[in-house]
Design a protein around this motif. Structure first.
Motif, PDB file in Angstrom:
ATOM      1  N   HIS A  28       0.809  -1.216   0.000  1.00  0.00           N
ATOM      2  CA  HIS A  28       0.000   0.000   0.000  1.00  0.00           C
ATOM      3  C   HIS A  28       0.848   1.274   0.000  1.00  0.00           C
ATOM      4  O   HIS A  28       0.355   2.351   0.321  1.00  0.00           O
ATOM      5  N   ASP A  29       2.115   1.162  -0.352  1.00  0.00           N
ATOM      6  CA  ASP A  29       3.006   2.321  -0.310  1.00  0.00           C
ATOM      7  C   ASP A  29       2.565   3.427  -1.263  1.00  0.00           C
ATOM      8  O   ASP A  29       2.562   4.599  -0.908  1.00  0.00           O
ATOM      9  N   TRP A  30       2.192   3.071  -2.493  1.00  0.00           N
ATOM     10  CA  TRP A  30       1.786   4.093  -3.466  1.00  0.00           C
ATOM     11  C   TRP A  30       0.491   4.762  -3.041  1.00  0.00           C
ATOM     12  O   TRP A  30       0.316   5.968  -3.215  1.00  0.00           O
ATOM     13  N   GLU A  31      -0.412   3.992  -2.497  1.00  0.00           N
ATOM     14  CA  GLU A  31      -1.670   4.564  -2.023  1.00  0.00           C
ATOM     15  C   GLU A  31      -1.418   5.564  -0.891  1.00  0.00           C
ATOM     16  O   GLU A  31      -2.009   6.643  -0.867  1.00  0.00           O
ATOM     17  N   THR A  32      -0.527   5.219  -0.006  1.00  0.00           N
ATOM     18  CA  THR A  32      -0.180   6.121   1.095  1.00  0.00           C
ATOM     19  C   THR A  32       0.469   7.395   0.575  1.00  0.00           C
ATOM     20  O   THR A  32       0.165   8.497   1.049  1.00  0.00           O
ATOM     21  N   ALA A  33       1.352   7.264  -0.404  1.00  0.00           N
ATOM     22  CA  ALA A  33       2.000   8.446  -0.989  1.00  0.00           C
ATOM     23  C   ALA A  33       0.969   9.356  -1.657  1.00  0.00           C
ATOM     24  O   ALA A  33       1.041  10.586  -1.543  1.00  0.00           O
ATOM     25  N   ARG A  34       0.004   8.766  -2.360  1.00  0.00           N
ATOM     26  CA  ARG A  34      -1.048   9.579  -3.001  1.00  0.00           C
ATOM     27  C   ARG A  34      -1.905  10.299  -1.968  1.00  0.00           C
ATOM     28  O   ARG A  34      -2.273  11.459  -2.146  1.00  0.00           O
ATOM     29  N   GLU A  35      -2.237   9.606  -0.875  1.00  0.00           N
ATOM     30  CA  GLU A  35      -3.034  10.240   0.175  1.00  0.00           C
ATOM     31  C   GLU A  35      -2.280  11.396   0.818  1.00  0.00           C
ATOM     32  O   GLU A  35      -2.869  12.436   1.114  1.00  0.00           O
ATOM     33  N   LEU A  36      -0.987  11.229   1.025  1.00  0.00           N
ATOM     34  CA  LEU A  36      -0.174  12.311   1.583  1.00  0.00           C
ATOM     35  C   LEU A  36      -0.141  13.502   0.631  1.00  0.00           C
ATOM     36  O   LEU A  36      -0.285  14.652   1.050  1.00  0.00           O
ATOM     37  N   ARG A  37       0.040  13.242  -0.662  1.00  0.00           N
ATOM     38  CA  ARG A  37       0.041  14.315  -1.662  1.00  0.00           C
ATOM     39  C   ARG A  37      -1.297  15.052  -1.663  1.00  0.00           C
ATOM     40  O   ARG A  37      -1.334  16.289  -1.659  1.00  0.00           O
ATOM     41  N   ASP A  38      -2.397  14.315  -1.635  1.00  0.00           N
ATOM     42  CA  ASP A  38      -3.713  14.942  -1.632  1.00  0.00           C
ATOM     43  C   ASP A  38      -3.931  15.776  -0.368  1.00  0.00           C
ATOM     44  O   ASP A  38      -4.501  16.865  -0.421  1.00  0.00           O
ATOM     45  N   TYR A  39      -3.463  15.274   0.759  1.00  0.00           N
ATOM     46  CA  TYR A  39      -3.610  16.006   2.018  1.00  0.00           C
ATOM     47  C   TYR A  39      -2.809  17.310   1.970  1.00  0.00           C
ATOM     48  O   TYR A  39      -3.303  18.357   2.387  1.00  0.00           O
ATOM     49  N   ARG A  40      -1.594  17.253   1.445  1.00  0.00           N
ATOM     50  CA  ARG A  40      -0.777  18.467   1.352  1.00  0.00           C
ATOM     51  C   ARG A  40      -1.406  19.481   0.399  1.00  0.00           C
ATOM     52  O   ARG A  40      -1.377  20.675   0.652  1.00  0.00           O
ATOM     53  N   ARG A  41      -1.971  19.019  -0.699  1.00  0.00           N
ATOM     54  CA  ARG A  41      -2.657  19.937  -1.622  1.00  0.00           C
ATOM     55  C   ARG A  41      -3.865  20.572  -0.949  1.00  0.00           C
ATOM     56  O   ARG A  41      -4.120  21.762  -1.103  1.00  0.00           O
ATOM     57  N   PHE A  42      -4.600  19.787  -0.206  1.00  0.00           N
ATOM     58  CA  PHE A  42      -5.769  20.292   0.507  1.00  0.00           C
ATOM     59  C   PHE A  42      -5.360  21.365   1.505  1.00  0.00           C
ATOM     60  O   PHE A  42      -5.967  22.432   1.584  1.00  0.00           O
ATOM     61  N   ARG A  43      -4.296  21.090   2.279  1.00  0.00           N
ATOM     62  CA  ARG A  43      -3.815  22.070   3.254  1.00  0.00           C
ATOM     63  C   ARG A  43      -3.316  23.338   2.568  1.00  0.00           C
ATOM     64  O   ARG A  43      -3.485  24.437   3.091  1.00  0.00           O
ATOM     65  N   ALA A  44      -2.708  23.215   1.397  1.00  0.00           N
ATOM     66  CA  ALA A  44      -2.237  24.383   0.657  1.00  0.00           C
ATOM     67  C   ALA A  44      -3.413  25.248   0.224  1.00  0.00           C
ATOM     68  O   ALA A  44      -3.354  26.475   0.318  1.00  0.00           O
ATOM     69  N   VAL A  45      -4.474  24.629  -0.239  1.00  0.00           N
ATOM     70  CA  VAL A  45      -5.657  25.387  -0.660  1.00  0.00           C
ATOM     71  C   VAL A  45      -6.270  26.118   0.531  1.00  0.00           C
ATOM     72  O   VAL A  45      -6.645  27.294   0.434  1.00  0.00           O
ATOM     73  N   LEU A  46      -6.354  25.442   1.663  1.00  0.00           N
ATOM     74  CA  LEU A  46      -6.900  26.092   2.855  1.00  0.00           C
ATOM     75  C   LEU A  46      -6.045  27.275   3.299  1.00  0.00           C
ATOM     76  O   LEU A  46      -6.563  28.262   3.817  1.00  0.00           O
ATOM     77  N   ALA A  47      -4.737  27.189   3.085  1.00  0.00           N
ATOM     78  CA  ALA A  47      -3.824  28.259   3.482  1.00  0.00           C
ATOM     79  C   ALA A  47      -3.734  29.357   2.421  1.00  0.00           C
ATOM     80  O   ALA A  47      -3.028  30.341   2.618  1.00  0.00           O
ATOM     81  N   GLY A  48      -4.414  29.193   1.284  1.00  0.00           N
ATOM     82  CA  GLY A  48      -4.418  30.208   0.239  1.00  0.00           C
ATOM     83  C   GLY A  48      -3.216  30.152  -0.681  1.00  0.00           C
ATOM     84  O   GLY A  48      -2.903  31.122  -1.365  1.00  0.00           O
ATOM     85  N   ARG A  49      -2.529  29.015  -0.730  1.00  0.00           N
ATOM     86  CA  ARG A  49      -1.383  28.850  -1.624  1.00  0.00           C
ATOM     87  C   ARG A  49      -1.805  28.019  -2.822  1.00  0.00           C
ATOM     88  O   ARG A  49      -2.788  27.289  -2.777  1.00  0.00           O
ATOM     89  N   PRO A  50      -1.044  28.102  -3.934  1.00  0.00           N
ATOM     90  CA  PRO A  50      -1.370  27.250  -5.085  1.00  0.00           C
ATOM     91  C   PRO A  50      -1.214  25.777  -4.715  1.00  0.00           C
ATOM     92  O   PRO A  50      -0.280  25.408  -3.991  1.00  0.00           O
ATOM     93  N   ALA A  51      -2.103  24.961  -5.213  1.00  0.00           N
ATOM     94  CA  ALA A  51      -2.110  23.552  -4.823  1.00  0.00           C
ATOM     95  C   ALA A  51      -1.233  22.679  -5.705  1.00  0.00           C
ATOM     96  O   ALA A  51      -0.898  21.572  -5.327  1.00  0.00           O
ATOM     97  N   THR A  52      -0.841  23.149  -6.876  1.00  0.00           N
ATOM     98  CA  THR A  52      -0.053  22.307  -7.776  1.00  0.00           C
ATOM     99  C   THR A  52       1.219  23.013  -8.192  1.00  0.00           C
ATOM    100  O   THR A  52       1.300  24.242  -8.200  1.00  0.00           O
ATOM    101  N   GLY A  53       2.207  22.229  -8.539  1.00  0.00           N
ATOM    102  CA  GLY A  53       3.455  22.760  -9.058  1.00  0.00           C
ATOM    103  C   GLY A  53       4.368  23.375  -8.018  1.00  0.00           C
ATOM    104  O   GLY A  53       5.310  24.079  -8.373  1.00  0.00           O
ATOM    105  N   ARG A  54       4.133  23.122  -6.761  1.00  0.00           N
ATOM    106  CA  ARG A  54       4.921  23.763  -5.709  1.00  0.00           C
ATOM    107  C   ARG A  54       6.347  23.239  -5.684  1.00  0.00           C
ATOM    108  O   ARG A  54       7.298  24.008  -5.582  1.00  0.00           O
ATOM    109  N   LEU A  55       6.530  21.935  -5.791  1.00  0.00           N
ATOM    110  CA  LEU A  55       7.868  21.358  -5.734  1.00  0.00           C
ATOM    111  C   LEU A  55       8.671  21.749  -6.973  1.00  0.00           C
ATOM    112  O   LEU A  55       9.830  22.150  -6.876  1.00  0.00           O
TER     113      LEU A  55
END
Length: 72
Positions: A28-55
């Protein structure tokens, strides 16, 4: 105790109790990595930052010393 030994022990215990075997380590490693990515994007949107292309933008600024072009 290694991960493989723990997995085999858990599988043995599950078989003794008539339960389903646990998932193999790493299945389940890839699934966990995807969930972490989605969570970070969600937190970025809540903080008013762009959700994609940050890295990629951060690496571009670090390597080239200039800001990346805004995405239209």
């Amino acid at each position: 105790m290694s991960i493989t030994q723990q997995y085999l022990l858990d599988g043995y215990r599950a078989a003794q109790h008539g339960e389903a075997a646990p998932p193999a380590p790493g299945s389940h490693d890839w699934e966990t990595a995807r969930e972490l990515r989605d969570y970070r994007r969600f937190r970025a949107v809540l903080a008013g930052r762009p959700a994609t292309g940050r890295l990629r933008g951060a690496l571009s600024r670090w390597l080239h010393g200039r800001p990346r072009r805004p995405v239209p």
